[in-house]
Design an enzyme around this catalytic site. Sequence first.
Site, PDB file in Angstrom:
ATOM      1  N   SER A   1       0.970  -1.226  -0.047  1.00 18.45           N
ATOM      2  CA  SER A   1       0.142  -0.059  -0.052  1.00 18.45           C
ATOM      3  C   SER A   1       0.827   1.072   0.066  1.00 18.45           C
ATOM      4  O   SER A   1       1.986   1.197   0.299  1.00 18.45           O
ATOM      5  CB  SER A   1      -0.847  -0.042   1.082  1.00 18.45           C
ATOM      6  OG  SER A   1      -1.594   1.284   1.334  1.00 18.45           O
TER       7      SER A   1
ATOM      8  N   TYR B   1      -1.530  -0.992  10.481  1.00 17.17           N
ATOM      9  CA  TYR B   1      -1.750  -1.185   8.952  1.00 17.17           C
ATOM     10  C   TYR B   1      -0.649  -0.756   8.098  1.00 17.17           C
ATOM     11  O   TYR B   1       0.016  -1.388   7.575  1.00 17.17           O
ATOM     12  CB  TYR B   1      -3.184  -0.544   8.545  1.00 17.17           C
ATOM     13  CG  TYR B   1      -3.040  -0.741   6.973  1.00 17.17           C
ATOM     14  CD1 TYR B   1      -3.926  -2.189   6.533  1.00 17.17           C
ATOM     15  CD2 TYR B   1      -3.065   0.199   6.153  1.00 17.17           C
ATOM     16  CE1 TYR B   1      -4.031  -2.090   5.525  1.00 17.17           C
ATOM     17  CE2 TYR B   1      -3.332  -0.028   4.832  1.00 17.17           C
ATOM     18  CZ  TYR B   1      -3.837  -1.120   4.380  1.00 17.17           C
ATOM     19  OH  TYR B   1      -4.169  -1.333   3.160  1.00 17.17           O
TER      20      TYR B   1
END
Length: 250
Positions: free
Chosen positions: A143, A156
């Site tokens: 990401s 995350y």
Amino acid sequence: MKINVQNRNVMITGAGAGIGRQLALAYAKHGANVILVDKQEEALRQTVQLIQHAGVEPLWRVVDLSDANAIAACFVWLESTVGHLDILINNAGFGITKSLFDLTIEEWDSVLNTNLRGTFLCAREAAKLMKKAGAGAIVNLASTRALMSEPDTEAYAASKGGIVALTHAMAVSLGPDRIRVNAISPGWIETGDYEQLREIDHRQHPAQRVGKPDDIVRACFYLTDPDNDFVTGTNLVVDGGMTSKMIYEE
């Protein structure tokens, strides 16, 4: 764009929704033998039914990627069922948005164990099968959160940063076995109602639009094409240029 996946065995994790579902549909459409994994059985069944409606019968299995034993069992099943694996796309993952002062150890572990440890274990098990076959391709979905963050996303961000580092480490380790390992770092990929996005949402991207799951599908096709065997250890950022844009508050 030439799509070179005909008759190749392709395992996709997190195939029940979003980018994973689009990957499953796209690879099946272009003739791959897809093996689909997700934690959510009902969502996974819906993806399977969509592929079946197109006349293709996928293999599928419900697996909690935070469970190391479940991952091991999944690959035993896979080898006994299809024999070998050509491509693994590690797509599954989730995040918890919560103040770092309130985030519990259990919540931290749940994100890291699914996103990072799950990616490592799936890649390692896949590599065992690919080594026997003499080649393979692994794509890990990281990401842009590995590079930049919003507040309260520590678990995350750490997991995705770890995936980027894991990718180049595994690329080096598995290179002699002709197994390529690459990552894709998506930016804003809208998996809901694209028509509900605002003009400002699009304009904040140098590409002048928010991303779509098909943008990631095309990146995966590129990285899993055996003709692109000179590409390994890379992190392909697919974000419409957003991480390149400096933003100042007025």
